[in-house]
Enzyme design. Structure first.
Site, PDB file in Angstrom:
ATOM      1  CG  ASN A  39      -2.099  -1.124   1.133  1.00 32.81           C
ATOM      2  OD1 ASN A  39      -2.159  -1.825   0.345  1.00 32.81           O
ATOM      3  ND2 ASN A  39      -2.763  -1.409   2.514  1.00 32.81           N
ATOM      4  CB  THR A  70      -0.779   9.453  12.091  1.00 30.02           C
ATOM      5  OG1 THR A  70      -0.966   8.075  12.385  1.00 30.02           O
ATOM      6  CG2 THR A  70       0.229   9.829  11.183  1.00 30.02           C
ATOM      7  CG  LEU A  71      -2.796  12.430  16.666  1.00 32.65           C
ATOM      8  CD1 LEU A  71      -2.641  13.945  17.285  1.00 32.65           C
ATOM      9  CD2 LEU A  71      -2.783  11.454  17.864  1.00 32.65           C
ATOM     10  CD  GLN A  78      -7.669  14.250  17.950  1.00 31.49           C
ATOM     11  OE1 GLN A  78      -7.448  15.230  18.209  1.00 31.49           O
ATOM     12  NE2 GLN A  78      -7.630  13.116  18.455  1.00 31.49           N
ATOM     13  CG  ASP A  82     -11.991   0.842   3.841  1.00 33.79           C
ATOM     14  OD1 ASP A  82     -11.282   1.033   4.957  1.00 33.79           O
ATOM     15  OD2 ASP A  82     -11.789   0.105   3.228  1.00 33.79           O
ATOM     16  CB  ALA A 121      -8.695  -0.136   6.303  1.00 37.25           C
ATOM     17  CG  ASP A 139      -0.551   1.258   4.617  1.00 36.90           C
ATOM     18  OD1 ASP A 139       0.233   1.491   5.851  1.00 36.90           O
ATOM     19  OD2 ASP A 139      -1.527   0.281   4.568  1.00 36.90           O
ATOM     20  CB  ALA A 147      -6.124   7.219   0.982  1.00 34.91           C
TER      21      ALA A 147
HETATM   22  P1  ATP Z   1      -4.585   2.471   9.245  1.00 33.31           P
HETATM   23  O1  ATP Z   1      -3.969   1.523  10.492  1.00 33.31           O
HETATM   24  O2  ATP Z   1      -6.127   2.324   9.126  1.00 33.31           O
HETATM   25  O3  ATP Z   1      -3.995   2.236   8.188  1.00 33.31           O
HETATM   26  P2  ATP Z   1      -3.394   4.367  11.110  1.00 33.31           P
HETATM   27  O4  ATP Z   1      -3.951   4.408  12.038  1.00 33.31           O
HETATM   28  O5  ATP Z   1      -2.030   4.275  10.746  1.00 33.31           O
HETATM   29  O6  ATP Z   1      -4.263   4.220   9.881  1.00 33.31           O
HETATM   30  P3  ATP Z   1      -4.315   7.343  10.993  1.00 33.31           P
HETATM   31  O7  ATP Z   1      -3.719   7.889  12.157  1.00 33.31           O
HETATM   32  O8  ATP Z   1      -5.793   6.686  11.080  1.00 33.31           O
HETATM   33  O9  ATP Z   1      -3.545   6.026  10.667  1.00 33.31           O
HETATM   34  O10 ATP Z   1      -4.297   8.128   9.701  1.00 33.31           O
HETATM   35  C1  ATP Z   1      -3.274   8.702   9.120  1.00 33.31           C
HETATM   36  C2  ATP Z   1      -3.306  10.169   8.744  1.00 33.31           C
HETATM   37  O11 ATP Z   1      -4.433  10.163   7.801  1.00 33.31           O
HETATM   38  C3  ATP Z   1      -3.976  11.017   9.675  1.00 33.31           C
HETATM   39  O12 ATP Z   1      -2.814  11.539  10.424  1.00 33.31           O
HETATM   40  C4  ATP Z   1      -4.628  12.111   8.876  1.00 33.31           C
HETATM   41  O13 ATP Z   1      -3.733  13.109   8.158  1.00 33.31           O
HETATM   42  C5  ATP Z   1      -5.427  11.172   7.796  1.00 33.31           C
HETATM   43  N1  ATP Z   1      -6.776  10.447   8.179  1.00 33.31           N
HETATM   44  C6  ATP Z   1      -6.879   9.523   8.931  1.00 33.31           C
HETATM   45  N2  ATP Z   1      -8.377   9.371   8.854  1.00 33.31           N
HETATM   46  C7  ATP Z   1      -8.754  10.765   8.406  1.00 33.31           C
HETATM   47  C8  ATP Z   1     -10.212  11.045   8.206  1.00 33.31           C
HETATM   48  N3  ATP Z   1     -11.336  10.490   8.617  1.00 33.31           N
HETATM   49  N4  ATP Z   1     -10.217  12.421   7.529  1.00 33.31           N
HETATM   50  C9  ATP Z   1      -8.978  12.999   7.033  1.00 33.31           C
HETATM   51  N5  ATP Z   1      -7.832  12.468   7.118  1.00 33.31           N
HETATM   52  C10 ATP Z   1      -7.673  11.247   7.911  1.00 33.31           C
HETATM   53  O1  RIB Z   2      -2.678  -0.616   6.694  1.00 33.18           O
HETATM   54  C1  RIB Z   2      -3.538  -1.446   6.167  1.00 33.18           C
HETATM   55  C2  RIB Z   2      -3.208  -2.957   5.884  1.00 33.18           C
HETATM   56  O2  RIB Z   2      -2.717  -3.591   7.088  1.00 33.18           O
HETATM   57  C3  RIB Z   2      -4.100  -3.776   5.241  1.00 33.18           C
HETATM   58  O3  RIB Z   2      -3.744  -3.736   3.825  1.00 33.18           O
HETATM   59  C4  RIB Z   2      -3.696  -5.105   5.798  1.00 33.18           C
HETATM   60  O4  RIB Z   2      -2.879  -6.001   4.923  1.00 33.18           O
HETATM   61  C5  RIB Z   2      -2.501  -4.802   6.913  1.00 33.18           C
HETATM   62  O5  RIB Z   2      -1.378  -4.979   6.435  1.00 33.18           O
END
Ligand code: ATP
Ligand code: RIB
Length: 408
Positions: free
Chosen positions: A138, A316-317, A320, A342, A344, A348, A378
């Protein structure tokens, strides 16, 4: 040259150039055109070559299947003629820089559910599908779409999913990769629940082949590491392979970004060599011992993590935004507004785009803003591997205002 050797060379040319000419091959291998025609017939029978006047062109769908089934080493650069629209779209933009990514490929088995289930609860899913995923793949796709050259190193099993993986990478436009294969474990997979309410998710990862990379294989990638501006990795790969990657990156004086996801205890030994660490709030809590409920907590966690020897921490939050913690300053970069489908893969998207932007020599704060805008687009698409194109990100940045808040 023996027949097998010649056919392997022809295959490599096909992978590189996507087409071959009978006349040129005959000259190159010093054999008759008849001999080359019989070689091309062989590839045609496997389904990977479509014959045309004077030679043949690659059948891209079949290529990855052939590579997998014949256990052909496909290390090296594969130039991919991206979809024409994207190519045209990219013309005129100044793209530069190279990101070398070590990471996972997973098959994502994803169910969209009305809410995230509690322990013991069974619920009906409104959607279900198989998607290409894995944090490495990703992030490689995100960096590619963000407009840099990418070299992606990964490992898959020798199962039906490995063809799916190779097809995905070949079609993605990532212009250079090295896919290793192993008999000892299946291609990685992940089970994902995505909530209909807010796109929130829970993920269980079975890393499989992703955990089987050897130090020797990483050493084979030294040329790509030294060509890159930025190295990026996550924790779905075995730690000794990551360690070797980091060691080579340090020797070559590269910017090294580690996305410590999913958290694992032995990450601590890597931290002194990391330039930029990008935990989400859960990973930052594990790394610091601080429960993160607000930006103050995140700042405290960031300062503790800095003591481990990393140069900079970006926590990353989610919706927020993100917090940049450096020794002399802390900045909060709010998220860009998005209509979430989505979430998820948000992390990445953020990491791939951040690495791409830094490889293009943006300053860190501009790179975080770009990565946040990229991630906000994304999350508006289904599937963790759905990444926006650079032009769309620039459009969002032009049309939404965005402030940075100085915390310290
Ligand atoms: P995942 O594990 O689902 O891939 P993550 O927990 O590693 O995500 P997040 O902190 O959720 O990462 O998101 C990374 C960045 O993406 C955030 O700092 C923000 O800039 C952006 N982001 C995430 N969710 C949103 C949202 N709902 N709206 C706008 N930007 C977002
Ligand atoms: O960050 C999202 C990814 O985490 C998914 O594509 C899944 O494969 C896991 O690695």
């Amino acid at each position: 040259m023996f027949k097998e050797e010649r056919r392997t060379s022809i295959l490599n040319l096909l992978i590189k150039d996507h087409s071959v000419s009978v006349r040129k091959l005959a000259v190159l291998f010093n054999v008759s055109q008849e001999t080359i025609r019989s070689d091309l017939c062989y590839f045609q029978k496997t389904g990977m070559l479509l014959r045309c006047y004077g030679g043949g062109i690659v059948n891209r769908q079949a290529l990855s299947k052939l590579i997998t089934e014949n256990k052909i080493d496909i290390s090296g650069t594969i130039s991919t003629p991206a979809n024409k629209d994207f190519r045209l779209h990219r013309e005129g933009t100044k793209m530069s820089g190279k990101v070398c990514i070590l990471g996972s490929f997973n098959i994502d088995v994803s169910a969209t559910v009305p809410w995230l289930p509690q322990s013991g609860e069974s619920i009906l899913a409104s959607q279900f599908g198989f998607y290409p995923g894995g944090k490495g793949a990703n992030q490689a796709l995100a960096a590619n779409n963000a407009g840099t050259d990418v070299h992606f190193i990964f490992k898959v099993g020798k199962d039906q999913f490995s063809s799916f993986a190779l097809n995905h990478i070949i079609q993605s436009g990532i212009n250079s990769y090295c896919a290793y294969q192993t008999d000892d474990a299946p291609t990685g997979s992940a089970l994902i629940y995505v909530s209909e309410q807010d796109g929130d998710n829970i993920i269980a990862i079975y890393p499989g082949a992703n955990m089987m990379l050897t130090r020797h294989e990483i050493n084979e990638q030294q040329g790509h590491i030294s060509e890159a501006n930025v190295l990026l990795m996550q924790l779905e790969t075995n730690i000794d392979a990551i360690e070797e990657f980091v060691r080579l990156g340090k020797l070559a004086n590269k910017t090294i970004i580690l996305n410590p996801a999913p958290y694992t205890k032995n990450v601590s030994r890597l931290l002194p060599s990391i330039d930029i660490l990008t935990p989400n709030e859960t990973e930052a809590s594990f790394l610091s011992g601080i429960t993160i409920l607000n930006i103050d907590d995140a700042q405290k966690a960031g300062n503790i993590i800095l003591q481990s020897g990393v140069e900079k921490v970006i926590i990353t939050l989610g919706a927020q935004g993100s917090l940049l913690c450096e020794r002399h300053r802390t900045l909060f970069i709010p998220a860009w507004s998005a209509v979430v489908k989505d979430a998820a893969g948000a992390g990445d998207a953020f990491n791939g785009a951040l690495a791409a932007s830094l490889a293009r020599k943006s300053d860190l704060v501009s790179a975080i803003q770009y990565a946040s805008a990229f991630a906000s687009l994304a999350v508006e698409q289904e599937g963790a591997s759905s990444m926006p194109q650079h032009e769309l990100v620039l459009h969002r940045m032009r049309t939404q205002s965005h402030d940075i808040i100085n915390i310290k």
